[in-house]
Design an enzyme around this catalytic site. Sequence first.
Site, PDB file in Angstrom:
ATOM      1  N   ASP A  21       0.824  -1.206   0.000  1.00  0.00           N
ATOM      2  CA  ASP A  21       0.000   0.000   0.000  1.00  0.00           C
ATOM      3  C   ASP A  21       0.861   1.260   0.000  1.00  0.00           C
ATOM      4  O   ASP A  21       1.967   1.264   0.544  1.00  0.00           O
ATOM      5  CB  ASP A  21      -0.906  -0.007   1.241  1.00  0.00           C
ATOM      6  CG  ASP A  21      -2.029   0.995   1.139  1.00  0.00           C
ATOM      7  OD1 ASP A  21      -2.374   1.408   0.011  1.00  0.00           O
ATOM      8  OD2 ASP A  21      -2.572   1.385   2.186  1.00  0.00           O
ATOM      9  N   ASN A  69     -10.585  -2.645  -6.375  1.00  0.00           N
ATOM     10  CA  ASN A  69      -9.790  -1.628  -7.079  1.00  0.00           C
ATOM     11  C   ASN A  69     -10.387  -1.206  -8.420  1.00  0.00           C
ATOM     12  O   ASN A  69      -9.958  -0.199  -9.003  1.00  0.00           O
ATOM     13  CB  ASN A  69      -8.356  -2.115  -7.296  1.00  0.00           C
ATOM     14  CG  ASN A  69      -7.521  -2.102  -6.039  1.00  0.00           C
ATOM     15  OD1 ASN A  69      -6.533  -2.830  -5.923  1.00  0.00           O
ATOM     16  ND2 ASN A  69      -7.906  -1.281  -5.057  1.00  0.00           N
TER      17      ASN A  69
END
Length: 243
Positions: A21, A69
């Site tokens: 991330d 996503n």
Amino acid sequence: MRHDMDQTTKTGPAHVAIIMDGNGRWAQQRGRPRLFGHHAGARRVREVLQSCPEHGVKYLTLFAFSTENWKRTQTEVAGLMLMFRKYIQREARALVDNGVRVRFIGDRIRLDDKLVSLMDELELLTAGNDLIHLTIALNYGGRDEVTRAAKRLAYEIEMGRLSHKDVDAVTLSRFLDTHVLPDPDLVIRTSGEARISNFLLWQSAYAEYEFVDTLWPDFTAAEFGRVLARYGQRERRFGAVQA
């Protein structure tokens, strides 16, 4: 393959899973588009992967793209899909030569045919390798994985190849994307976020977690080693009481 839950350990993790991330924020801090950060993060993968053997890490699983996503902008999603294709084409020879076996987990239905073809080819090319097992989670979500596994399990029962009386945790795990892998010992999330974000929900039931502040493009092999060293100081009892 599963851990013996009657044992404690202070040894290093054999299987490390990473939620990579912070790529977008890393790029934005530098006044660059988010895709610039994703490309920087992809380069970091090689460094961390190459450091695995010296730490005794045989299995490395990376969360590359989640089922959620797709909610990102069309530009970012398209750029990521192109990056994945280029990554496979660029890294394939090095992965083969360095003894890395590559697997992809996740639902491939929504991925474009060219990318799926490259994924299939890389899995085949590296099938004989055994130094490091690299698993890339692409269009992956933990709940989606368990749902797909339950559907396959239900189908086997419907077809009469399995009885509902035989269904237990071990049986269900055979239908998961990761059925040939051991459960992760350690899950790392970079960028300072303290969430698991739908990653390996079933498999990480007894994993240790490390949430580090470093954004993924800045997560060096040296920091990876420090995180692994901290893992080695932990007591893992799997619900038991230490004698």
